[in-house]
Motif scaffolding. Structure first.
Motif, PDB file in Angstrom:
ATOM      1  N   VAL A   1       0.813  -1.235   0.000  1.00  0.00           N
ATOM      2  CA  VAL A   1       0.000   0.000   0.000  1.00  0.00           C
ATOM      3  C   VAL A   1       0.842   1.279   0.000  1.00  0.00           C
ATOM      4  O   VAL A   1       0.581   2.210   0.750  1.00  0.00           O
ATOM      5  N   GLN A   2       1.840   1.340  -0.851  1.00  0.00           N
ATOM      6  CA  GLN A   2       2.682   2.532  -0.918  1.00  0.00           C
ATOM      7  C   GLN A   2       1.950   3.682  -1.618  1.00  0.00           C
ATOM      8  O   GLN A   2       1.434   3.505  -2.715  1.00  0.00           O
ATOM      9  N   PRO A   3       1.918   4.864  -1.010  1.00  0.00           N
ATOM     10  CA  PRO A   3       1.377   6.047  -1.691  1.00  0.00           C
ATOM     11  C   PRO A   3       2.452   6.618  -2.622  1.00  0.00           C
ATOM     12  O   PRO A   3       3.080   7.635  -2.323  1.00  0.00           O
ATOM     13  N   VAL A   4       2.647   5.984  -3.738  1.00  0.00           N
ATOM     14  CA  VAL A   4       3.803   6.238  -4.601  1.00  0.00           C
ATOM     15  C   VAL A   4       3.950   7.715  -4.928  1.00  0.00           C
ATOM     16  O   VAL A   4       5.036   8.286  -4.833  1.00  0.00           O
ATOM     17  N   TYR A   5       2.854   8.337  -5.321  1.00  0.00           N
ATOM     18  CA  TYR A   5       2.875   9.766  -5.643  1.00  0.00           C
ATOM     19  C   TYR A   5       1.936  10.552  -4.734  1.00  0.00           C
ATOM     20  O   TYR A   5       1.336  11.532  -5.140  1.00  0.00           O
ATOM     21  N   GLY A   6       1.834  10.104  -3.495  1.00  0.00           N
ATOM     22  CA  GLY A   6       1.015  10.807  -2.525  1.00  0.00           C
ATOM     23  C   GLY A   6      -0.428  10.339  -2.528  1.00  0.00           C
ATOM     24  O   GLY A   6      -0.799   9.382  -3.203  1.00  0.00           O
ATOM     25  N   SER A   7      -1.240  11.034  -1.759  1.00  0.00           N
ATOM     26  CA  SER A   7      -2.657  10.687  -1.648  1.00  0.00           C
ATOM     27  C   SER A   7      -3.471  11.939  -1.380  1.00  0.00           C
ATOM     28  O   SER A   7      -3.089  12.775  -0.550  1.00  0.00           O
ATOM     29  N   ALA A   8      -4.600  12.042  -2.061  1.00  0.00           N
ATOM     30  CA  ALA A   8      -5.476  13.191  -1.842  1.00  0.00           C
ATOM     31  C   ALA A   8      -6.031  13.198  -0.426  1.00  0.00           C
ATOM     32  O   ALA A   8      -6.490  14.243   0.066  1.00  0.00           O
ATOM     33  N   ALA A   9      -6.000  12.043   0.253  1.00  0.00           N
ATOM     34  CA  ALA A   9      -6.451  11.999   1.643  1.00  0.00           C
ATOM     35  C   ALA A   9      -5.619  12.930   2.519  1.00  0.00           C
ATOM     36  O   ALA A   9      -6.111  13.457   3.523  1.00  0.00           O
ATOM     37  N   ALA A  10      -4.345  13.141   2.168  1.00  0.00           N
ATOM     38  CA  ALA A  10      -3.497  14.047   2.947  1.00  0.00           C
ATOM     39  C   ALA A  10      -4.048  15.474   2.869  1.00  0.00           C
ATOM     40  O   ALA A  10      -4.104  16.188   3.876  1.00  0.00           O
ATOM     41  N   TYR A  11      -4.452  15.903   1.667  1.00  0.00           N
ATOM     42  CA  TYR A  11      -5.082  17.228   1.512  1.00  0.00           C
ATOM     43  C   TYR A  11      -6.365  17.286   2.313  1.00  0.00           C
ATOM     44  O   TYR A  11      -6.621  18.244   3.056  1.00  0.00           O
ATOM     45  N   LYS A  12      -7.192  16.254   2.157  1.00  0.00           N
ATOM     46  CA  LYS A  12      -8.492  16.234   2.831  1.00  0.00           C
ATOM     47  C   LYS A  12      -8.336  16.348   4.341  1.00  0.00           C
ATOM     48  O   LYS A  12      -9.080  17.076   5.013  1.00  0.00           O
ATOM     49  N   ARG A  13      -7.368  15.628   4.916  1.00  0.00           N
ATOM     50  CA  ARG A  13      -7.225  15.594   6.370  1.00  0.00           C
ATOM     51  C   ARG A  13      -6.752  16.925   6.937  1.00  0.00           C
ATOM     52  O   ARG A  13      -7.107  17.286   8.052  1.00  0.00           O
ATOM     53  N   VAL A  14      -5.933  17.636   6.182  1.00  0.00           N
ATOM     54  CA  VAL A  14      -5.511  18.964   6.641  1.00  0.00           C
ATOM     55  C   VAL A  14      -6.695  19.921   6.663  1.00  0.00           C
ATOM     56  O   VAL A  14      -6.794  20.791   7.533  1.00  0.00           O
ATOM     57  N   ARG A  15      -7.611  19.765   5.726  1.00  0.00           N
ATOM     58  CA  ARG A  15      -8.777  20.643   5.670  1.00  0.00           C
ATOM     59  C   ARG A  15      -9.870  20.241   6.658  1.00  0.00           C
ATOM     60  O   ARG A  15     -10.571  21.114   7.205  1.00  0.00           O
ATOM     61  N   SER A  16     -10.031  18.915   6.894  1.00  0.00           N
ATOM     62  CA  SER A  16     -11.218  18.499   7.662  1.00  0.00           C
ATOM     63  C   SER A  16     -10.967  17.366   8.640  1.00  0.00           C
ATOM     64  O   SER A  16     -11.912  16.756   9.132  1.00  0.00           O
TER      65      SER A  16
ATOM     66  N   LEU B   1      14.335  -4.905  -8.560  1.00  0.00           N
ATOM     67  CA  LEU B   1      13.620  -6.117  -8.146  1.00  0.00           C
ATOM     68  C   LEU B   1      12.597  -5.734  -7.079  1.00  0.00           C
ATOM     69  O   LEU B   1      12.819  -5.864  -5.882  1.00  0.00           O
ATOM     70  N   THR B   2      11.466  -5.224  -7.558  1.00  0.00           N
ATOM     71  CA  THR B   2      10.401  -4.738  -6.684  1.00  0.00           C
ATOM     72  C   THR B   2       9.136  -5.574  -6.870  1.00  0.00           C
ATOM     73  O   THR B   2       8.743  -5.887  -7.992  1.00  0.00           O
ATOM     74  N   TYR B   3       8.507  -5.907  -5.747  1.00  0.00           N
ATOM     75  CA  TYR B   3       7.195  -6.545  -5.733  1.00  0.00           C
ATOM     76  C   TYR B   3       6.280  -5.644  -4.912  1.00  0.00           C
ATOM     77  O   TYR B   3       6.712  -5.054  -3.917  1.00  0.00           O
ATOM     78  N   ALA B   4       5.016  -5.535  -5.319  1.00  0.00           N
ATOM     79  CA  ALA B   4       4.131  -4.599  -4.640  1.00  0.00           C
ATOM     80  C   ALA B   4       2.718  -5.151  -4.541  1.00  0.00           C
ATOM     81  O   ALA B   4       2.188  -5.725  -5.498  1.00  0.00           O
ATOM     82  N   SER B   5       2.092  -4.947  -3.381  1.00  0.00           N
ATOM     83  CA  SER B   5       0.681  -5.280  -3.199  1.00  0.00           C
ATOM     84  C   SER B   5      -0.068  -4.018  -2.785  1.00  0.00           C
ATOM     85  O   SER B   5       0.489  -3.135  -2.124  1.00  0.00           O
ATOM     86  N   TYR B   6      -1.320  -3.941  -3.199  1.00  0.00           N
ATOM     87  CA  TYR B   6      -2.165  -2.830  -2.793  1.00  0.00           C
ATOM     88  C   TYR B   6      -3.620  -3.218  -2.995  1.00  0.00           C
ATOM     89  O   TYR B   6      -3.941  -4.175  -3.711  1.00  0.00           O
ATOM     90  N   ALA B   7      -4.508  -2.478  -2.342  1.00  0.00           N
ATOM     91  CA  ALA B   7      -5.936  -2.745  -2.448  1.00  0.00           C
ATOM     92  C   ALA B   7      -6.560  -1.827  -3.485  1.00  0.00           C
ATOM     93  O   ALA B   7      -6.317  -0.620  -3.494  1.00  0.00           O
TER      94      ALA B   7
END
Length: 606
Positions: A322-337, A474-480
């Motif tokens: 679950v890497q936020p490779v290029y960030g997450s809009a949730a970070a913006y949302k949480r600062v606002r609300s 040599l990268t392996y990645a899982s996410y939902a």
């Protein structure tokens, strides 16, 4: 594959682990947690400033229901000022087991094992697992024969850094890695090895085992069931090939309030020292495998970047969850609300924008979770009452909002930096409310709090610009990618009337022919409701809509998690962001990746 560990005397501040066991080869596995996944302590000075009874700044394992929510209520009721002071990147460090980075400013957990063990009891009642075996004298009935340096499996786990992390979130992953990687060959194989056809693999690795646990289906089963339909099946011979090796599992916390560039240098030094320690005891050890959660994946990429950790030659491979490779809009949302929910984590992080901003705006690490230019355009939107999009940011260069006068980050022209993060305070779509930045009233030499925040945001975006193409080969990645766990891929505000009498607000706004860029912010409540006005002073509400995109509740799949460059992607469902390592699908894909990565090391017998 058993090992016995002897620790140094309890009165020393140095950590040392000695193996007395075959085989000679060692590939350490290093677990890097996500944001807020490392325990932090305050400096002596900050503890005194807050008149606190202890120096604990952040310890999630103390905040569960086992404490009858006492600590949760206490922490959830902290004022923004107290949050800013307690979670100050300049006055915190990782809460290590019996040592400190700076003896003059921070207190280690205690000079005696008993004191340290009480503080680090989040790792407790650990069964002997893998190479973590209790010294026989420590559990002997005849205490007169007890060795002065005898240690339990739990203490050894703490020496390995396990208590630096939120054990409630990561204990299963650490124990799974330690137990499974160091039990590849069946313990009963010796007595059956002469019988034709006996499988030397431990039962937990064999897919046709009669055991009901899903964890056994690692070899011989299609990775499609774990979310990777095009990945090759893991064969038993691949597991056997890498069995003649020790895989001690270490955890390395980091100060998630600081920039990942800073944490990369510190963590790289720890990993190099660890490798040297194994080598000094006669073991063949030249590379490690990294396992990461969330922001730990960003740290891992900084670790292998030549200008930060410079550790690429020492890393055999990486598994990300679950890497936020290029960030997450949730970070913006949480600062606002704020963070939604009433369970311990949301309550502690902060249910309002005021609470979150007091920490977020003053800490470089969390700012590195904001969406980067690679996240894409148009993820912040405003809609009318009929759902029509009236404006969206960050815009393409041809329709970009008026640039701010904030510090520019390298290569950030036309990116969210200008369009969103550093817009003027009266522009309702901007990121930071300047009134929420510095509730502690800290004094800043030669600068204002608001300017420093803009500088930090610029530095965070510049950090991402440097690592945007940095991925281990040599990268392996899982996410939902789970629509049942809706996530803020986009952040959408929708027009609402202020009262039942003002039902024609759509018509009024349309008639005014004013771009949303011209609306002025009147107020915001820190929970998602904004009051804005037109030029004629007519006011209306902008309401934050619930998340609507697939993901894990925090990191959207399409916008961010899926963008990791990996040999294999495991696209999964059924878990939330914080709990990813409690999911069986993640455990299995992690083990799959460990064996695939280990097979690439040189020197195995074919």
């Amino acid at each position: 594959m058993e090992g016995e560990f002897h620790l140094t005397p309890v009165d020393t501040e140095q950590r040392e682990t000695v193996f007395i066991a075959p085989p000679n080869r060692v590939i350490p596995v290093i677990f890097l947690p996500g944001v807020m996944g490392s325990n932090l302590r305050m400096s002596r000075a900050r503890k005194a400033d807050l008149k606190s009874q202890n120096d604990i700044a952040w310890r999630p394992d103390n905040l569960g229901f086992s404490t009858v929510l006492g600590d949760v209520r206490k922490t959830a009721n902290l004022s923004p000022r107290e949050r800013q002071m307690k979670l100050d990147p300049d006055e915190t460090e990782v809460d290590y087991y019996r040592y400190t980075e700076d003896q003059g400013r921070f207190d280690p957990s205690g000079t005696l094992s008993q004191q340290s063990d009480i503080r680090h009891s989040n790792v407790n009642l650990l069964q002997d697992v893998g190479l973590l075996k209790s010294d026989h004298a420590a559990i002997a009935f005849d205490q007169s024969k007890k060795h002065p340096n005898a240690a339990s499996a739990t203490q050894k786990a703490r020496w390995r850094g396990w208590s630096e992390l939120s054990f409630g979130d990561y204990g299963k992953a650490l124990s799974t890695l330690e137990g499974r990687l160091n039990r590849i060959i069946s313990s009963s194989y010796e007595q059956y090895r002469d019988k034709t056809g006996h499988n030397p693999l431990d039962v937990s690795w064999i897919s046709n085992s009669s055991t009901n646990s899903q964890l056994v289906f690692v070899t011989g089963a299609s990775p499609k069931r774990w979310g990777a339909p095009n990945a090759a099946v893991l064969e038993e011979k691949e597991v056997l090939r890498v069995a003649n090796c020790l895989y001690p599992v270490h955890a390395m916390g980091y100060n998630w309030l600081q920039s990942n560039a800073v944490s990369a240098k510190k963590t790289a030094a720890r990993i190099r020292d660890l490798i040297k320690s194994y080598q000094s005891h006669g073991h063949k050890c030249d590379k490690v495998i990294l396992v990461t959660h969330s922001m730990g994946g960003i740290l891992a990429r900084a670790l292998i970047h030549p200008e930060m950790g410079g550790l690429n030659d020492c890393v055999l491979g990486i598994y990300h969850s679950v890497q936020p490779v290029y960030g997450s809009a949730a970070a913006y949302k949480r600062v606002r609300s704020g963070v939604d929910g009433h369970l311990p984590a949301p309550a502690i992080i902060g249910n309002t924008g005021q609470d979150v901003t007091a920490v977020f705006a003053n800490a470089p690490g969390p700012l590195e979770l904001l969406p980067t230019p690679e996240y894409g355009h148009n993820w912040l939107k405003v809609q009318d009452r009929d759902g029509k999009t009236l404006a969206q940011w960050p815009a393409h260069a041809s329709v970009s909002a008026a640039p701010s006068n904030a510090t520019k980050a390298v290569g950030m022209s036309g990116a969210p930096m200008d369009d969103i993060y550093t817009q003027a305070p009266e522009n309702w779509w901007r990121l930071i409310n300047p009134q929420w930045i510095n509730p502690a009233g800290k004094k800043f030499r030669d600068s204002s709090a608001a300017k420093l925040v803009n500088d930090r945001i610029g530095e965070a975006q510049e950090f991402h610009a440097k690592i945007k193409n940095t991925f281990h080969a040599l990268t392996y990645a899982s996410y939902a990618a789970d629509i049942k766990n809706p996530t803020h891929g986009n952040v959408i505000y929708k027009i609402e009337p202020l009262s039942h009498e003002d039902i024609n607000v759509n018509t009024a706004i349309a008639a005014a022919k004013e771009s949303p860029l011209l609306w002025r912010l009147v107020s915001e409540d820190g929970t998602g409701d904004l009051i804005v006005s037109l030029k004629d002073q007519r006011k209306f509400k902008l309401k934050l809509l619930p998340p609507q995109d697939a993901g894990d509740g925090t990191v959207p799949s399409d916008y961010s998690a899926a963008k990791v460059k990996a040999a294999v992607h495991f696209v999964q469902i059924g878990y939330d962001h914080q709990g990813s390592y409690k999911a069986d699908a993640v455990s299995v894909s992690m083990l799959y990746a460990m064996i695939k990565i280990a097979n690439t090391a040189e020197g195995w017998k074919v």
